[in-house]
Write an enzyme that holds these catalytic residues in place. Structure first.
Site, PDB file in Angstrom:
ATOM      1  N   GLU A 101      -2.775   6.826   7.967  1.00 44.01           N
ATOM      2  CA  GLU A 101      -3.647   7.692   7.178  1.00 44.01           C
ATOM      3  C   GLU A 101      -4.571   8.456   8.091  1.00 44.01           C
ATOM      4  OE1 GLU A 101      -5.996   5.328   4.491  1.00 44.01           O
ATOM      5  OE2 GLU A 101      -4.308   5.016   3.138  1.00 44.01           O
ATOM      6  N   HIS A 141     -13.779  -3.714   8.862  1.00 41.21           N
ATOM      7  CA  HIS A 141     -13.154  -3.181   7.652  1.00 41.21           C
ATOM      8  C   HIS A 141     -13.165  -4.193   6.518  1.00 41.21           C
ATOM      9  CE1 HIS A 141     -11.948   0.348   9.795  1.00 41.21           C
ATOM     10  NE2 HIS A 141     -11.204  -0.327  10.641  1.00 41.21           N
ATOM     11  N   ARG A 201      -5.948  -8.233  -9.260  1.00 41.25           N
ATOM     12  CA  ARG A 201      -6.549  -9.565  -9.444  1.00 41.25           C
ATOM     13  C   ARG A 201      -8.050  -9.381  -9.633  1.00 41.25           C
ATOM     14  NH1 ARG A 201      -9.147  -9.277  -4.641  1.00 41.25           N
ATOM     15  NH2 ARG A 201      -7.970  -8.453  -2.891  1.00 41.25           N
ATOM     16  N   LYS A 253       0.842  -1.194   0.000  1.00 40.80           N
ATOM     17  CA  LYS A 253       0.000   0.000   0.000  1.00 40.80           C
ATOM     18  C   LYS A 253       0.880   1.247   0.000  1.00 40.80           C
ATOM     19  CE  LYS A 253      -3.646  -2.131   2.827  1.00 40.80           C
ATOM     20  NZ  LYS A 253      -4.759  -2.548   1.994  1.00 40.80           N
TER      21      LYS A 253
HETATM   22  P1  ADP Z   1      -7.613  -4.067   3.045  1.00 44.56           P
HETATM   23  O1  ADP Z   1      -6.632  -4.137   1.906  1.00 44.56           O
HETATM   24  O2  ADP Z   1      -7.131  -4.739   4.279  1.00 44.56           O
HETATM   25  O3  ADP Z   1      -8.998  -4.456   2.650  1.00 44.56           O
HETATM   26  P2  ADP Z   1      -8.136  -1.257   2.653  1.00 44.56           P
HETATM   27  O4  ADP Z   1      -7.047  -0.294   2.601  1.00 44.56           O
HETATM   28  O5  ADP Z   1      -8.748  -1.690   1.348  1.00 44.56           O
HETATM   29  O6  ADP Z   1      -7.666  -2.537   3.454  1.00 44.56           O
HETATM   30  O7  ADP Z   1      -9.275  -0.701   3.591  1.00 44.56           O
HETATM   31  C1  ADP Z   1     -10.360  -1.501   4.031  1.00 44.56           C
HETATM   32  C2  ADP Z   1     -11.499  -0.626   4.529  1.00 44.56           C
HETATM   33  O8  ADP Z   1     -11.098   0.178   5.635  1.00 44.56           O
HETATM   34  C3  ADP Z   1     -11.995   0.397   3.520  1.00 44.56           C
HETATM   35  O9  ADP Z   1     -12.916  -0.165   2.638  1.00 44.56           O
HETATM   36  C4  ADP Z   1     -12.620   1.444   4.405  1.00 44.56           C
HETATM   37  O10 ADP Z   1     -13.884   1.074   4.852  1.00 44.56           O
HETATM   38  C5  ADP Z   1     -11.712   1.453   5.598  1.00 44.56           C
HETATM   39  N1  ADP Z   1     -10.691   2.481   5.427  1.00 44.56           N
HETATM   40  C6  ADP Z   1      -9.481   2.353   4.841  1.00 44.56           C
HETATM   41  N2  ADP Z   1      -8.791   3.505   4.893  1.00 44.56           N
HETATM   42  C7  ADP Z   1      -9.564   4.392   5.547  1.00 44.56           C
HETATM   43  C8  ADP Z   1      -9.392   5.762   5.949  1.00 44.56           C
HETATM   44  N3  ADP Z   1      -8.280   6.417   5.691  1.00 44.56           N
HETATM   45  N4  ADP Z   1     -10.420   6.347   6.608  1.00 44.56           N
HETATM   46  C9  ADP Z   1     -11.550   5.673   6.886  1.00 44.56           C
HETATM   47  N5  ADP Z   1     -11.761   4.396   6.561  1.00 44.56           N
HETATM   48  C10 ADP Z   1     -10.788   3.746   5.897  1.00 44.56           C
END
Ligand code: ADP
Length: 661
Positions: free
Chosen positions: A202, A237, A294, A118
């Site tokens: 973040e 999440h 993917r 990431k």
């Molecule tokens: P993973 O790869 O583990 O699925 P992601 O980065 O895709 O993680 O994030 C998963 C979820 O977490 C997102 O869909 C969102 O709901 C929440 N999320 C991620 N980043 C943020 C953020 N900066 N602020 C609020 N919610 C977030």
């Protein structure tokens, strides 16, 4: 005619079956690989050939590159589809497949690497001028520095494992005081799940939506977007219900996001199917989160609204063909939802579960309803096992309609016709979710579940009269079946003749519900004083159990596993405990001060010492299971009387961890 003749699917379960369906339609032969735990699995049965590649733990089977390549060689496969999860985003694997002279049905290793972390992908996107969530994604990882970055960003912040996925290795931090503990937890989970401790920080956005764009690129430099999916409805999440298109999204924003996603893909020389994930805020501002290189679990909703088969596109692109359609040829037709049926316990913060599926009925498939699964319907208790080694997803129920309301109605109907008994599942939660008024109005955000918690997860209430009556009829019918098998068996609980009353006691929550049935006329007296004339026919184990209650007919199934009774009818999937007089005392072993492991796992932290005074809610011990950490907290104020586990211990379900006085 395809050039690829035989595809090995380096995966299991639902996605392996999904890929095989397309192969079958295209006339491509399929090879399954499987672990010892999956010898009887559907994907093995579906494949033309199958190769055993090792024991249950994924590291020794589905993640073992050498064994998978050997299986491809042995069977003469000319391409490998990685599915999702496991090796699907592993650049080394993609490289090894090409080196072995096989086609990898996925992006080039360089593109996987670029988006692999990431942190690294955010740095790349920053350069490509794609908007990012404010934060720190550099290499410095010492606690003091990261904490100072968090302060710069301003709380709340989100700590994320750079190598993360599936919501693992992620911690919200609302206050500087919580930072160190959260960082340690995120790093621990990151290390155990991804073998890499690196994190990024973040700004934690309040109430965003998760909107992602499906992109596709060919080897000739063409790229398109296949619109968006809204995956805001999440727990831990992690996505649990997705839809396409995103409700209320303006055409202008759709186009902007689509173009940003295509730009992101082109910046890294992308080929094949990919997903660019964004967070969308009020006023339709959007920020890049990550790119998944993917096919996604939720790809069927895109297929339903575009009428395309994304696996077929993947295969064509891998063969070097041009994308079948250009951007201007692509259109959204109607609306689609996907609900993920999981073995998990919504009432325990969606704790993942495992166990044998004892009863399973999916809704009938049609133009409007699709079921993607690798788990079998098995009516007589010899069903597939949801193993602790793999993801606990059982099936995806997908529904399409000409607009959002119509799609939602099909989804509600499909879920009402899904019945399952065995491990705890989220079926009732999904039903409540799709029937929620705010959800129907499209008011989704990543906080939807938390904000509607009480409506979606109501406190257990008294079971419905029908549930109790059907449970009683189920026990009676079951006895009848046993009688007809063995006329001399179990006479103690069966009276031949009539004119007598049978009393049953069912328990739900902490309360007992007595039900009386007079035989042979089957008048049922319910705990609320009502009586109802009943009748039944058929076996209680199947949905063919036809019960009559006061003139109304029910198609029901009543499944009993020891004291656990599952009563399923017309959109109800209820669990009761049957206090069988012959097996008194079963199921009552829990006592307040004994804290036990919620599932089999490994103890990763013990936070208290013998004799320590603890307060209600205080974290006591952390168990890692299914790659997630579960914190066992004090249920009440008290003193630690005994600790029965140490860091590193493997514990079984219900293993006593701590005694609290
Ligand atoms: P993973 O790869 O583990 O699925 P992601 O980065 O895709 O993680 O994030 C998963 C979820 O977490 C997102 O869909 C969102 O709901 C929440 N999320 C991620 N980043 C943020 C953020 N900066 N602020 C609020 N919610 C977030």
């Amino acid at each position: 005619m395809t050039k690829i003749k035989k595809i090995l699917i380096a995966n299991r379960g639902e996605i392996a079956c999904r890929v095989m369906k397309t192969c079958q339609r295209l006339g491509i032969a399929t090879v399954a690989v499987y672990s010892e735990a999956d010898a009887g699995a559907l994907h093995v049965e579906m494949a033309d050939e199958a190769v055993l590649i090792g024991p249950a733990p994924a590291r020794e089977s589905y993640l073992d590159i050498k064994k998978i390549l050997a299986a491809a060689k042995e069977t003469g496969a000319d391409a490998i589809h990685p599915g999702y999860g496991f090796l699907s985003e592993n650049a080394e694997f993609a490289e090894a497949v090409s080196k072995a002279g096989l086609i990898f049905i996925g992006p080039p290793p360089g593109a996987i690497r670029a988006m692999g972390g990431k942190s690294e992908s955010k740095a790349l996107m920053e350069k490509a001028k794609v908007p990012l969530v404010p934060g720190y994604h550099g290499d410095k990882q010492d606690e003091k520095f990261l904490k100072s970055e968090a302060e710069k960003i301003g709380y709340p912040v989100l700590i994320k494992a750079s190598a993360g996925g599936g919501g693992k290795g992620m911690r919200e931090v609302w206050d500087a005081k919580e930072f160190s503990e959260a960082l340690a937890g995120a790093q621990r989970e990151a290390k155990s799940s991804f073998g890499n401790e690196k994190v990024l920080i973040e700004k934690y956005l309040v109430k965003p939506r998760h909107v992602e764009i499906q992109v596709f690129a060919d080897q000739k430099g063409n790229a398109v977007y296949l619109f968006e999916r809204d995956c805001s409805v999440q727990r831990r999440h992690q996505k649990v219900l997705e839809e396409a298109p995103a409700p209320g999204l303006s055409a202008a924003t759709r186009e902007k996001m689509g173009n940003a996603a295509v730009a992101a893909a082109q910046a890294i020389g992308y080929v094949g199917a990919g997903t660019v994930e964004f967070l969308l805020e009020a006023k339709e501002n959007f920020y890049f989160m990550e790119m998944n290189t993917r096919l996604q679990v939720e790809h069927p909703v895109t297929e339903m609204i575009t009428g395309l088969d994304l696996v077929e596109w993947q295969i064509r692109v891998a063969e070097g063909e041009k994308l079948p359609l250009a951007q201007e040829d692509l259109q959204i037709n109607g609306h689609a939802f996907e609900a993920r049926l999981y073995a998990e316990d919504p009432s325990k913060d969606f704790l993942p579960g495992a166990g044998q599926i004892q009863f399973l009925r999916y809704p009938m498939e049609s133009d409007c309803v699709r079921v993607d699964t690798g788990v079998r319907e098995a009516p007589f208790g010899d069903g597939d096992v949801i193993s602790i080694y793999y993801d606990p997803m059982i099936a995806k129920i997908i529904a399409w309609g000409k607009d959002r309301d119509a799609a939602l109605r099909h989804m509600q109907d499909a879920l009402d016709n899904t019945y399952i008994a065995g491990p705890k599942t989220n079926i009732n939660f999904l039903r409540a979710l799709t029937k929620n008024r705010d959800f129907a109005a499209g008011m989704v955000s990543t906080h939807f579940i938390a904000e509607h918690h009480d409506a979606l997860l109501p406190k257990p209430s008294a079971p419905a009269d029908e549930t109790l009556a059907l449970a009683a009829l189920g026990v009676l019918a079951e006895r009848g079946e046993r009688m007809s098998d063995d006329p001399w068996g179990d006479l103690s609980s069966w009276r031949i003749g009539g004119g007598e009353t049978d009393a049953f006691i069912f328990k739900s929550g902490e309360k007992e519900y007595p039900v009386k049935v007079s035989c042979p006329d089957l008048k049922i007296a319910l705990p609320d004083g009502k009586t109802v004339q009943a009748g039944y026919a058929g076996s209680p184990f199947d949905l063919g159990f036809a019960a009559q209650l006061g003139g109304k007919r029910y198609e029901a199934a009543v499944y009993r596993d020891g004291p656990h009774m599952h009563v399923m009818y017309e959109g109800h999937n209820e669990e009761l405990t049957y206090l069988d007089p012959l097996h008194a005392g079963e199921g009552d072993e829990e006592s307040a001060g004994r804290l036990t492991a919620p599932m089999p796992g490994k103890v990763v932290a013990v936070r208290v010492e013998m004799g320590a005074k603890v307060t209600k809610g205080q974290p006591l011990i952390i168990v890692e299971a299914m790659k997630m950490e579960h914190t066992i907290t004090a249920p009440a104020d008290g003193v630690i009387e005994a600790i029965h586990a140490a860091v590193g211990d493997q514990v079984s379900e219900k293993h006593e961890l701590i005694a609290l006085k």
